[in-house]
Write an enzyme that holds these catalytic residues in place. Sequence first.
Site, PDB file in Angstrom:
ATOM      1  N   CYS A 295       3.532   6.804  -0.463  1.00 44.40           N
ATOM      2  CA  CYS A 295       2.316   6.212   0.089  1.00 44.40           C
ATOM      3  C   CYS A 295       2.625   5.475   1.388  1.00 44.40           C
ATOM      4  O   CYS A 295       1.851   5.553   2.350  1.00 44.40           O
ATOM      5  CB  CYS A 295       1.678   5.274  -0.932  1.00 44.40           C
ATOM      6  SG  CYS A 295       2.776   3.980  -1.557  1.00 44.40           S
ATOM      7  N   HIS A 322       4.035  -4.693  -0.569  1.00 45.93           N
ATOM      8  CA  HIS A 322       3.504  -3.655  -1.454  1.00 45.93           C
ATOM      9  C   HIS A 322       2.988  -4.234  -2.768  1.00 45.93           C
ATOM     10  O   HIS A 322       3.607  -5.107  -3.370  1.00 45.93           O
ATOM     11  CB  HIS A 322       4.614  -2.629  -1.751  1.00 45.93           C
ATOM     12  CG  HIS A 322       4.109  -1.302  -2.231  1.00 45.93           C
ATOM     13  ND1 HIS A 322       3.522  -1.127  -3.456  1.00 45.93           N
ATOM     14  CD2 HIS A 322       4.111  -0.078  -1.633  1.00 45.93           C
ATOM     15  CE1 HIS A 322       3.189   0.147  -3.604  1.00 45.93           C
ATOM     16  NE2 HIS A 322       3.523   0.806  -2.509  1.00 45.93           N
TER      17      HIS A 322
END
Length: 485
Positions: A295, A322
């Site tokens: 991602c 994250h």
Amino acid sequence: MSQSTLENVFQQWQSDEALAEQMIPLVGKLYRQNNVVATMFGRSLIKKSVIRILKDHRFVRKIEGTELSVQDTFPIVEAMAAMNLGPAHVDIGKLAVSFKHQGGGDLNAFLTRELDEIVDGYQAGASIGEPKDVVLYGFGRIGRLLARVLVEKAGGGNLLRLRAIVVRGRGDIGKDLEKRASLLRRDSVHGPFEGSISVGVEARTLTVNGNVVQVIYADSPAEVDYTVYGIHNAVVVDNTGIWRDEAGLGQHLECKGAAKALLTAPGKGDIKNIVYGINHTSIGADDRIVSAASCTTNAIVPVLKVLNDEYGVKTGHVETVHAYTNDQNLIDNYHKGDRRGRSAALNMVLTETGAAKAVAKALPELEGKLTGNAIRVPTPNVSMAILNLTLEKETDAASLNDYLRRMSIDSNFQKQIDFVDSAEVVSSDFVGNRHAGIVDAKATIANGNHAVVYMWYDNEFGYSCQVIRILQHMSNVEFLKLPRH
């Protein structure tokens, strides 16, 4: 403001609402009957609410500097619905702005000219390829979001057909199927599924908005024969993360009915790591196993690409902030990874990321120029990447932001790069964003050769949309995008 002015403003709002309501079935008709996907500066209008449509019109003012009303776009949609159009993605926002800039005139003549490649069903703009069976191997966070998007797109000639999911056996099949259906139906981050889900215990199926999906119970690929379920030449999307090399993923290709495998994690060895929009055209007919990278890699590579093209990137550091993932522990417990055993809900956890090195697999020109680290933080979704770059060409924040804004609306990276210019946005505002990454203009720092660019990204949904785009490319599903200019 006078009472009469207040009344006029409210009446205008009601008029806009009424037109947006009338627009919804026309957009749906174009989608289902003509395979025309109507968008507003890259944002799909399919199955959107009245308020969402009106907000997307307001969005145009922020990025284009032009006021756009549903009063401008409704006549375009109405006229398009009366035309015999072939398949394409048509940006009605760009059409409306262009029509205004030329001073109006004959709308039908304008649309005939702008959409000439698909007028009267001309097939140059049609999607190519045959319907493709898709199997989700694993049904976790990414798997369920992929299912949502695949089902959402099933009505408009997308050609990708979700035929099965593969999960491990859990004893009572009836209870297991109900649990799977419930997890698809309700999501604490992304909200309820928009549609209907029913369980077929005897047949072991989930019927999702009319799509019958076989649930196959197996502990390894070796136990699966897809042809038993009428599945042939399928792309198997492995979202388990258990196997990341060619030997492990090759097990899928040994299954009857499977043709290709797509990994939703960084691949190891010689497996191609693909960031759609950057290097997806490198997928050849003989590539039977590919990776959708991570991602974070998907979020940063498109912006790094356009920055390198315009300014040149000499060196840089990528810091990822994250959201925590299932790989971490909720409370302190043993974990084979450094620091990841500590409570994800209570700590910021410093850890490693391979995203900086992975950039070179998609952009070889940046090999060896980037370093990276990551901090896992106590939020369930939406992450941030901070690009700290030394550039070859000098710039300033205003010029850099203007360039990135233009790239987000008028480049081949429109689906990958989004742009926001607000001092009030926070991470939860980007849940469900379909772009690979979103540039936060207010945070941009640039002085001479030094630039710092902050990027948000929905590490679940935005990434899943990138995976779907790779799936479409692997299945030769391509749509013409209009208008051309």
